[in-house]
Design an enzyme around this catalytic site. Structure first.
Site, PDB file in Angstrom:
ATOM      1  N   GLU A 163      36.305  14.436 -32.591  1.00 27.87           N
ATOM      2  CA  GLU A 163      34.952  14.826 -32.196  1.00 27.87           C
ATOM      3  C   GLU A 163      34.102  15.010 -33.437  1.00 27.87           C
ATOM      4  O   GLU A 163      34.419  15.823 -34.314  1.00 27.87           O
ATOM      5  CB  GLU A 163      34.966  16.125 -31.365  1.00 27.87           C
ATOM      6  CG  GLU A 163      33.548  16.452 -30.918  1.00 27.87           C
ATOM      7  CD  GLU A 163      33.407  17.778 -30.193  1.00 27.87           C
ATOM      8  OE1 GLU A 163      34.411  18.340 -29.713  1.00 27.87           O
ATOM      9  OE2 GLU A 163      32.255  18.257 -30.125  1.00 27.87           O
ATOM     10  N   HIS A 177      43.794  20.373 -27.072  1.00 30.67           N
ATOM     11  CA  HIS A 177      42.450  20.723 -27.538  1.00 30.67           C
ATOM     12  C   HIS A 177      42.525  21.508 -28.843  1.00 30.67           C
ATOM     13  O   HIS A 177      43.125  22.582 -28.883  1.00 30.67           O
ATOM     14  CB  HIS A 177      41.766  21.553 -26.443  1.00 30.67           C
ATOM     15  CG  HIS A 177      40.354  21.912 -26.748  1.00 30.67           C
ATOM     16  ND1 HIS A 177      39.908  23.205 -26.786  1.00 30.67           N
ATOM     17  CD2 HIS A 177      39.273  21.143 -27.019  1.00 30.67           C
ATOM     18  CE1 HIS A 177      38.611  23.214 -27.049  1.00 30.67           C
ATOM     19  NE2 HIS A 177      38.204  21.980 -27.198  1.00 30.67           N
ATOM     20  N   GLU A 216      42.955  16.534 -29.846  1.00 31.80           N
ATOM     21  CA  GLU A 216      41.518  16.478 -30.134  1.00 31.80           C
ATOM     22  C   GLU A 216      41.248  17.431 -31.289  1.00 31.80           C
ATOM     23  O   GLU A 216      41.932  18.447 -31.438  1.00 31.80           O
ATOM     24  CB  GLU A 216      40.741  16.948 -28.891  1.00 31.80           C
ATOM     25  CG  GLU A 216      39.221  16.898 -29.036  1.00 31.80           C
ATOM     26  CD  GLU A 216      38.543  18.203 -29.431  1.00 31.80           C
ATOM     27  OE1 GLU A 216      37.309  18.230 -29.487  1.00 31.80           O
ATOM     28  OE2 GLU A 216      39.245  19.213 -29.718  1.00 31.80           O
ATOM     29  N   HIS A 266      35.511  23.904 -36.067  1.00 27.48           N
ATOM     30  CA  HIS A 266      34.687  23.795 -34.851  1.00 27.48           C
ATOM     31  C   HIS A 266      33.290  24.367 -35.049  1.00 27.48           C
ATOM     32  O   HIS A 266      32.291  23.717 -34.775  1.00 27.48           O
ATOM     33  CB  HIS A 266      35.382  24.513 -33.685  1.00 27.48           C
ATOM     34  CG  HIS A 266      34.562  24.483 -32.435  1.00 27.48           C
ATOM     35  ND1 HIS A 266      33.615  25.441 -32.137  1.00 27.48           N
ATOM     36  CD2 HIS A 266      34.508  23.595 -31.418  1.00 27.48           C
ATOM     37  CE1 HIS A 266      33.025  25.146 -30.992  1.00 27.48           C
ATOM     38  NE2 HIS A 266      33.554  24.029 -30.525  1.00 27.48           N
ATOM     39  N   ASP A 292      37.810  18.723 -34.292  1.00 28.16           N
ATOM     40  CA  ASP A 292      36.383  18.691 -34.649  1.00 28.16           C
ATOM     41  C   ASP A 292      36.249  18.439 -36.153  1.00 28.16           C
ATOM     42  O   ASP A 292      36.831  19.180 -36.951  1.00 28.16           O
ATOM     43  CB  ASP A 292      35.738  20.043 -34.305  1.00 28.16           C
ATOM     44  CG  ASP A 292      36.000  20.430 -32.858  1.00 28.16           C
ATOM     45  OD1 ASP A 292      35.421  19.806 -31.971  1.00 28.16           O
ATOM     46  OD2 ASP A 292      36.826  21.348 -32.629  1.00 28.16           O
TER      47      ASP A 292
HETATM   48  O1  G3P Z   1      36.039  17.307 -26.959  1.00 29.68           O
HETATM   49  C1  G3P Z   1      36.222  18.261 -25.969  1.00 29.68           C
HETATM   50  C2  G3P Z   1      35.759  19.619 -26.424  1.00 29.68           C
HETATM   51  O2  G3P Z   1      36.348  19.886 -27.663  1.00 29.68           O
HETATM   52  C3  G3P Z   1      34.264  19.716 -26.549  1.00 29.68           C
HETATM   53  O3  G3P Z   1      33.811  20.998 -26.789  1.00 29.68           O
HETATM   54  O4  G3P Z   1      33.068  22.888 -28.168  1.00 29.68           O
HETATM   55  O5  G3P Z   1      35.496  22.557 -27.729  1.00 29.68           O
HETATM   56  O6  G3P Z   1      34.287  21.035 -29.256  1.00 29.68           O
HETATM   57  P1  G3P Z   1      34.181  21.908 -28.053  1.00 29.68           P
HETATM   58 MG    MG Z   2      35.899  19.655 -29.787  1.00 26.73          MG
END
Ligand code: G3P
Ligand code: MG
Length: 250
Positions: free
Chosen positions: A118, A16, A43, A58, A45
C-alpha cells in the site's frame, strides 16, 4: 499503449500489516508471525524518509508505533533506523526496527510470501513516493515471483503507478462507497477494488464482481464475518489475525 496488467491470483487471506494482532505492525517480526500463522500474502504500508529511503510505517507520525516523536517525513533514515518499533507491542518485541522496503522484499523471498504494497505517502510526497517505491520493487523483486498488488487510497498515486509501471497490478482502496466507483476503477485500470468492511454488503460485492474486478475487504478480524463476505463473492480479506481467519474459512 500501456501493457494490460495480467490477473493476480488473489488469496482468501492477507495478513494486514503482517499479523498485527500478535506482533508489531509493519515489522519483520510481524511478517514472520503472519507466515507462522499460515498466511501466503501480507499487506504493508510504504512511505519515504526525508532523505528518500523507502520504509514501512502506517501513520504520518512516529508516536503510536515507535519510540520516535512527530512526523516521519522530517526524519532521515539515519534517525529512523535507530528507533524501537516493537516495545510498544510488548516486551518480547523490544529491539524490533522500522524495516526498509528492501529488507522486506528479501524476507518475503526467504519466507515465500507474496505481498500487497500500500502506497501510504507522507503528506505532500505522493508522486516521488510512487516513483521511488515502485522503482525499488521493480529492481529488487524477481520477475519469477508472484507479482505484487500495488494499492492506494490516493488517486494521484494510482495514476502515477499506472503510467510509470503499467505492468504492476493495482488495487483501488476505498473508504466510502462513491457512486462513480466503477468509472474510477476503470480509468485507473485496477485489477482489484479494496473496500472497507463497514461498507461491504451483498449487493455492492455482487456489483464489483459482476463488473470484472477482484474484490478485497479490510480489515476483517471476525471469523463469522469473513465467512459471510466470502459467501458474497469477496475474493479475500485483510486481517490482523490470519491464523484465526484461515482456520475458520478453510
Ligand atoms: O490495504 C488495506 C488496509 O491496510 C487499508 O487501510 O489504514 O489499514 O492502511 P489501512
Ligand atoms: Mg494498509
Amino acid at each position: 499503449m500501456p501493457l494490460k496488467p495480467s490477473r493476480v491470483k488473489l488469496p482468501k487471506v492477507i495478513g494486514h500489516r503482517g499479523a498485527a494482532e500478535a506482533a508489531p505492525e509493519n515489522t519483520l517480526a510481524s511478517f514472520r508471525e503472519a507466515k507462522r500463522q499460515g498466511a501466503g500474502w501480507v499487506e504493508f504500508d510504504a512511505k519515504l524518509s526525508a532523505d528518500n529511503r523507502c520504509f514501512l510505517l502506517h501513520d504520518d507520525d512516529l508516536d503510536r508505533t515507535s519510540n520516535g516523536r512527530g512526523p516521519a517525513r522530517l526524519k532521515t533514515w539515519d534517525e529512523l533506523k535507530s528507533l524501537d518499533a516493537g516495545a510498544w507491542k510488548g516486551p518480547q518485541f523490544v529491539g524490533e526496527k522500522l524495516p526498509l522496503l528492501s529488507q522486506c522484499l528479501e524476507l518475503f523471498q526467504e519466507l515465500d510470501l507474496a505481498f500487497n504494497l500500500e502506497l501510504k505517502p507522507c503528506p505532500g510526497r505522493g508522486e516521488e513516493t510512487v516513483r521511488l517505491v515502485l522503482d525499488e520493487v521493480k529492481a529488487l523483486w524477481p520477475a519469477s515471483r508472484p507479482r505484487p498488488l500495488i494499492s492506494s487510497f490516493e488517486i494521484p498515486c494510482l495514476e502515477v503507478s499506472r503510467d510509470r509501471h503499467p505492468d504492476l497490478p493495482r488495487g483501488l482502496l476505498l473508504e466510502t462507497h462513491p457512486a462513480d466507483w466503477a468509472d474510477l476503477a476503470r480509468r485507473l485500470a485496477v485489477e482489484t477494488v479494496n473496500i472497507w468492511d463497514r461498507d461491504a454488503n451483498a449487493d455492492w460485492c455482487r456489483e464489483i464482481k459482476a463488473a470484472g474486478f477482484g474484490l478485497l475487504v479490510y480489515t476483517v478480524n471476525d471469523a463469522a464475518r469473513a465467512k459471510t463476505l466470502i459467501q458474497w463473492g469477496v475474493d479475500g480479506v485483510f486481517t490482523d489475525a490470519p491464523g484465526r481467519i484461515l482456520e475458520s474459512i478453510g
